[in-house]
Design a protein around this motif. Structure first.
Motif, PDB file in Angstrom:
ATOM      1  N   ASP A  15      -7.942 -69.360  -7.193  1.00 20.88           N
ATOM      2  CA  ASP A  15      -7.863 -68.339  -8.238  1.00 20.88           C
ATOM      3  C   ASP A  15      -8.779 -67.164  -7.872  1.00 20.88           C
ATOM      4  O   ASP A  15      -9.962 -67.351  -7.574  1.00 20.88           O
ATOM      5  CB  ASP A  15      -8.325 -68.949  -9.571  1.00 20.88           C
ATOM      6  CG  ASP A  15      -7.984 -68.090 -10.762  1.00 20.88           C
ATOM      7  OD1 ASP A  15      -7.857 -66.867 -10.581  1.00 20.88           O
ATOM      8  OD2 ASP A  15      -7.861 -68.635 -11.863  1.00 20.88           O
ATOM      9  N   LYS A  16      -8.259 -65.955  -7.907  1.00 20.00           N
ATOM     10  CA  LYS A  16      -9.047 -64.773  -7.534  1.00 20.00           C
ATOM     11  C   LYS A  16      -9.840 -64.209  -8.712  1.00 20.00           C
ATOM     12  O   LYS A  16     -10.573 -63.240  -8.560  1.00 20.00           O
ATOM     13  CB  LYS A  16      -8.138 -63.678  -6.973  1.00 20.00           C
ATOM     14  CG  LYS A  16      -7.320 -64.118  -5.770  1.00 20.00           C
ATOM     15  CD  LYS A  16      -8.190 -64.649  -4.648  1.00 20.00           C
ATOM     16  CE  LYS A  16      -7.351 -65.104  -3.461  1.00 20.00           C
ATOM     17  NZ  LYS A  16      -8.180 -65.737  -2.400  1.00 20.00           N
ATOM     18  N   ASP A  17      -9.702 -64.833  -9.873  1.00 21.69           N
ATOM     19  CA  ASP A  17     -10.430 -64.364 -11.051  1.00 21.69           C
ATOM     20  C   ASP A  17     -11.923 -64.650 -10.864  1.00 21.69           C
ATOM     21  O   ASP A  17     -12.350 -65.803 -10.777  1.00 21.69           O
ATOM     22  CB  ASP A  17      -9.900 -65.077 -12.302  1.00 21.69           C
ATOM     23  CG  ASP A  17     -10.432 -64.499 -13.600  1.00 21.69           C
ATOM     24  OD1 ASP A  17     -11.140 -63.473 -13.549  1.00 21.69           O
ATOM     25  OD2 ASP A  17     -10.154 -65.076 -14.661  1.00 21.69           O
ATOM     26  N   GLU A  18     -12.727 -63.622 -10.841  1.00 25.94           N
ATOM     27  CA  GLU A  18     -14.166 -63.722 -10.580  1.00 25.94           C
ATOM     28  C   GLU A  18     -14.866 -64.566 -11.639  1.00 25.94           C
ATOM     29  O   GLU A  18     -14.627 -64.431 -12.833  1.00 25.94           O
ATOM     30  CB  GLU A  18     -14.762 -62.306 -10.585  1.00 25.94           C
ATOM     31  CG  GLU A  18     -16.264 -62.233 -10.471  1.00 25.94           C
ATOM     32  CD  GLU A  18     -16.795 -60.828 -10.707  1.00 25.94           C
ATOM     33  OE1 GLU A  18     -18.024 -60.649 -10.703  1.00 25.94           O
ATOM     34  OE2 GLU A  18     -15.970 -59.902 -10.909  1.00 25.94           O
ATOM     35  N   TRP A  19     -15.756 -65.472 -11.190  1.00 30.40           N
ATOM     36  CA  TRP A  19     -16.537 -66.271 -12.128  1.00 30.40           C
ATOM     37  C   TRP A  19     -17.561 -65.404 -12.845  1.00 30.40           C
ATOM     38  O   TRP A  19     -18.189 -64.536 -12.233  1.00 30.40           O
ATOM     39  CB  TRP A  19     -17.280 -67.394 -11.391  1.00 30.40           C
ATOM     40  CG  TRP A  19     -16.417 -68.505 -10.866  1.00 30.40           C
ATOM     41  CD1 TRP A  19     -16.083 -68.722  -9.566  1.00 30.40           C
ATOM     42  CD2 TRP A  19     -15.804 -69.557 -11.614  1.00 30.40           C
ATOM     43  NE1 TRP A  19     -15.297 -69.853  -9.456  1.00 30.40           N
ATOM     44  CE2 TRP A  19     -15.108 -70.384 -10.689  1.00 30.40           C
ATOM     45  CE3 TRP A  19     -15.765 -69.888 -12.968  1.00 30.40           C
ATOM     46  CZ2 TRP A  19     -14.394 -71.516 -11.077  1.00 30.40           C
ATOM     47  CZ3 TRP A  19     -15.048 -71.018 -13.345  1.00 30.40           C
ATOM     48  CH2 TRP A  19     -14.374 -71.809 -12.424  1.00 30.40           C
ATOM     49  N   MET A  20     -17.738 -65.634 -14.134  1.00 31.73           N
ATOM     50  CA  MET A  20     -18.784 -64.958 -14.907  1.00 31.73           C
ATOM     51  C   MET A  20     -19.569 -65.997 -15.693  1.00 31.73           C
ATOM     52  O   MET A  20     -19.024 -67.003 -16.157  1.00 31.73           O
ATOM     53  CB  MET A  20     -18.198 -63.926 -15.874  1.00 31.73           C
ATOM     54  CG  MET A  20     -17.258 -64.488 -16.919  1.00 31.73           C
ATOM     55  SD  MET A  20     -16.944 -63.358 -18.297  1.00 31.73           S
ATOM     56  CE  MET A  20     -18.338 -63.750 -19.350  1.00 31.73           C
ATOM     57  N   LEU A  21     -20.879 -65.765 -15.827  1.00 29.57           N
ATOM     58  CA  LEU A  21     -21.729 -66.710 -16.557  1.00 29.57           C
ATOM     59  C   LEU A  21     -21.375 -66.723 -18.033  1.00 29.57           C
ATOM     60  O   LEU A  21     -21.289 -65.670 -18.672  1.00 29.57           O
ATOM     61  CB  LEU A  21     -23.201 -66.322 -16.372  1.00 29.57           C
ATOM     62  CG  LEU A  21     -24.226 -67.221 -17.073  1.00 29.57           C
ATOM     63  CD1 LEU A  21     -24.190 -68.638 -16.516  1.00 29.57           C
ATOM     64  CD2 LEU A  21     -25.640 -66.630 -16.928  1.00 29.57           C
TER      65      LEU A  21
END
Length: 518
Positions: A15-21
Motif C-alpha cells: 500500500d502506497k498510503d503513507e503511515w501517520m502516527l
C-alpha cells in the motif's frame, strides 16, 4: 482472525498510503491494544459503514504507538462527519446514545467476572469470560471511537464549526472564543463529578477544626483518629475513583495515596466551600453564556444541534474512557488467574493475542520466551481478517519505516487548536504519564503527547497545557476547560522540539506557542 507469518502476506503490504502516527500511549500493552486495533479494521463498518484499511502498532514495554494510512484516516474522518451532517445530526445523537449503553454493558460484565470465584472454574469457562469481555469491548468501539474520528487526527468537525462561526466574525481569536463557548457540554463529565465529590468531603473536614488538624499528621494516625462515619465516606470515594490511576495497565490508587491527596489539598489552605461554589458557578455561567451567544449570533437550528452534539462528545468520551478503565481494572483478576494456571507473569499474559488465548485455554501451549520478546519490543500490523505480529530486529526495522524524524528542532513558534481560552507564560515540563507528576510546579507549562486521568493532579498545577494530539473532544481539551486553564492541542511536535525547563508563552485563544529561551 488469521495470524499470518510474513508481513508480505498482508494485502496492505505494498500500500502506497503513507503511515501517520495516530497516538503515542503510555501504560498501554498488547492485551488492550489488540481490541481496538482489530476493531478499527473489522468492526467499524457495523456502525459507520466503513473500516480503516490498515493499522500498525509498535509496542515497547508499556508504551504503545500506532499508525494509520494518512489518506485512509482522512477518508474515514470525512465519511463519519458526512454521515452526521447528512442525517441532520441524528447519527451524532446515535453515537452518543450507543456509547453510554455499550459502556454500561462492558462495565457490568467486567464487574460480574470480578465477583466470581475464578479459581474454581475450568479453563473453558475462563475462555468464555475472556471472550465475552473482548466482544463487548469490540462492540463499544463500533461507536465509541467515532467521536474521536471526526476531529482527533484531522480537525474536520472543528473546521466545520469554525467555518460557520467565521461568517459571524472575521477575527480568528473571537471565532475560537465562540467555539469554546458554544461547545460547552450541557452536563458534567466524570472528572467534574469526582472533583465535586472530593470537595464535599473536604468541606466536612474543614468545618471541624479538630478533624482538619488531624490531616497534618501521618496517615496511620489520621485513619485511627477520624470519626468512623468520615472514614467510611472517604473510603467510599476512594473505591469509586481509585481505578482512574490504574489506566490501561497499572496499579490502583492506594488508600494511603488518597489520604495524601486530601492532606495536600488541606496544606494549600484553599477553602473547599469556595472551590465547590466556583465549580457550580463556572458550570452555570458556561451554560448561560452559551444560551445568550446562540441568540446573539442567531445560530440556526442545524448548527445549534451540531454544537450540542460536539459538546456531548466531550461528555461521552469521558464516559467511555472511565468505563474502559473500570472494566480493565476488574478484568485484571481474570488475567491474573490465567497467569497463575500457566505460570506466566501478568505482563506475559497481556501479550497473548485473542486467537492464542483460545488455543491456550483449550489445551494448547504458548512460548513464554516469545511473550517476553513481545513485551520488550513488537509490531502488530492488522487489516481486515488478518494480523501479523513480530519481535526483535524485524519489528525494529518495520517500526523504523514508520517513525517520523524530520522535526525542525529550532522552530520558534508552534501552532495548534485552541482547546481552552487564555494566556500564560512559564517553564516547560514534558509529562509522559504519572511517573512525571513530581516535575510539575505551580504555573509550569505541561507539555504532553496527550493527557489521561492519571495526570490530572499535574494538570491542576499547570499555567497552561500543550499537547501534540488534536481534537477538541480530547482529554486535555475537556479537563482544561473545566479547570479554566489555557490549552493548545494538536501541535503534532511539542514533545519532540520543546525541552524541559525552557520558557514559552502560550496564546491559547489563537492557538500559538512561542519559545522564549532555547
Amino acid at each position: 482472525m488469521a495470524i499470518v507469518k510474513d508481513e508480505r502476506e498482508l494485502s496492505t503490504f505494498d500500500d502506497k498510503d503513507e503511515w501517520m502516527l495516530g497516538e503515542d500511549i503510555p501504560e498501554m500493552d498488547l492485551y488492550f491494544a489488540q481490541i481496538w486495533t482489530r476493531s478499527f479494521v473489522n468492526a467499524m463498518e457495523n456502525s459507520a459503514g466503513i473500516n480503516y484499511r490498515k493499522v500498525l502498532g509498535v509496542n515497547e514495554g508499556l508504551r504503545y504507538h500506532f499508525y494509520y494510512g494518512k489518506e485512509d484516516c482522512h477518508k474515514f474522518t470525512m465519511h463519519v462527519l458526512s454521515k452526521i451532517l447528512d442525517t441532520n445530526g441524528e447519527f451524532g445523537d446515535e453515537i452518543n446514545r450507543k456509547i453510554r449503553g455499550r459502556s454500561d454493558a462492558l462495565v457490568k460484565n467486567a464487574k460480574d467476572t470480578y465477583e466470581k470465584d475464578l479459581s474454581k472454574l475450568p479453563n473453558e469457562d475462563l475462555w468464555h469470560l475472556y471472550k465475552e469481555q473482548y466482544d463487548l469491548h469490540t462492540s463499544l468501539y463500533e461507536y465509541g471511537w467515532l467521536s474521536n474520528a471526526t476531529d482527533m487526527f484531522f480537525p474536520e468537525f472543528t473546521g466545520k464549526l469554525l467555518g460557520y462561526l467565521k461568517t459571524k466574525t472575521k477575527d480568528e481569536g473571537e471565532a475560537n472564543t465562540y467555539l469554546v463557548i458554544l461547545t460547552a457540554p450541557e452536563e458534567e463529565t466524570i472528572a467534574t463529578k469526582e472533583t465535586r465529590d472530593f470537595l464535599e468531603i473536604a468541606i466536612k473536614i474543614q468545618n471541624d477544626a479538630e478533624t482538619a488538624a488531624l490531616f497534618a499528621k501521618q496517615y496511620d494516625l489520621i485513619t485511627q483518629m477520624i470519626s468512623p462515619m468520615l472514614r467510611e465516606e472517604i473510603n467510599a470515594h476512594w473505591k469509586r475513583y481509585r481505578h482512574l490511576k490504574f489506566m490501561y495497565h497499572g496499579v490502583e490508587q492506594s488508600q494511603k495515596e488518597y489520604y495524601e491527596h486530601i492532606k495536600e489539598f488541606m496544606a494549600f489552605g484553599k477553602s473547599a466551600s469556595k472551590e465547590l461554589l466556583k465549580v457550580e458557578e463556572d458550570f452555570n455561567e458556561k451554560k448561560s453564556r452559551k444560551e445568550k451567544l446562540l441568540l446573539e449570533l442567531r445560530v440556526d437550528p442545524f448548527h445549534a444541534h451540531l454544537f450540542k452534539i460536539f459538546g456531548e462528545f466531550m461528555v461521552t468520551k469521558w464516559y467511555r474512557r472511565n468505563s474502559q478503565i473500570l472494566a480493565l481494572y476488574h478484568i485484571q483478576k481474570l488475567l491474573l488467574e490465567i497467569g497463575k494456571r500457566f505460570k506466566l507473569s501478568i505482563d506475559k499474559v497481556r501479550c497473548i493475542l485473542y486467537d492464542e488465548m483460545e488455543k491456550l485455554l483449550s489445551g494448547g501451549e504458548i512460548d513464554p520466551i516469545e511473550l517476553s520478546e513481545r513485551f520488550k519490543f513488537s509490531v502488530l500490523w492488522v487489516e481486515k481478517g488478518r494480523d501479523f505480529i513480530c519481535t526483535g530486529e524485524k519489528a525494529r526495522k518495520i517500526a523504523a519505516l514508520v517513525e517520523r524524524t524530520d522535526f525542525d528542532m529550532d522552530v520558534k513558534e508552534l501552532r495548534g487548536q485552541c482547546a481552552s481560552l487564555g494566556y500564560a507564560k512559564g517553564r516547560v515540563r514534558i509529562t509522559q504519564g504519572a511517573k512525571d507528576l513530581h516535575k510539575m510546579q505551580k504555573g509550569d507549562i505541561l507539555v504532553a503527547y496527550a493527557t489521561d486521568p492519571d495526570i490530572v493532579p499535574a494538570m491542576k498545577k499547570a499555567g497552561a497545557i500543550i499537547t501534540e494530539q488534536g481534537g477538541v473532544t480530547c482529554h486535555a481539551a475537556i479537563v482544561s476547560r473545566e479547570l479554566g486553564i489555557p490549552c493548545v492541542i494538536g501541535t503534532k511536535i511539542a514533545t519532540k522540539v520543546l525541552k524541559d525547563g525552557e520558557m514559552v508563552e502560550v496564546d491559547a485563544t489563537r492557538g500559538i506557542i512561542r519559545r522564549l529561551t532555547k
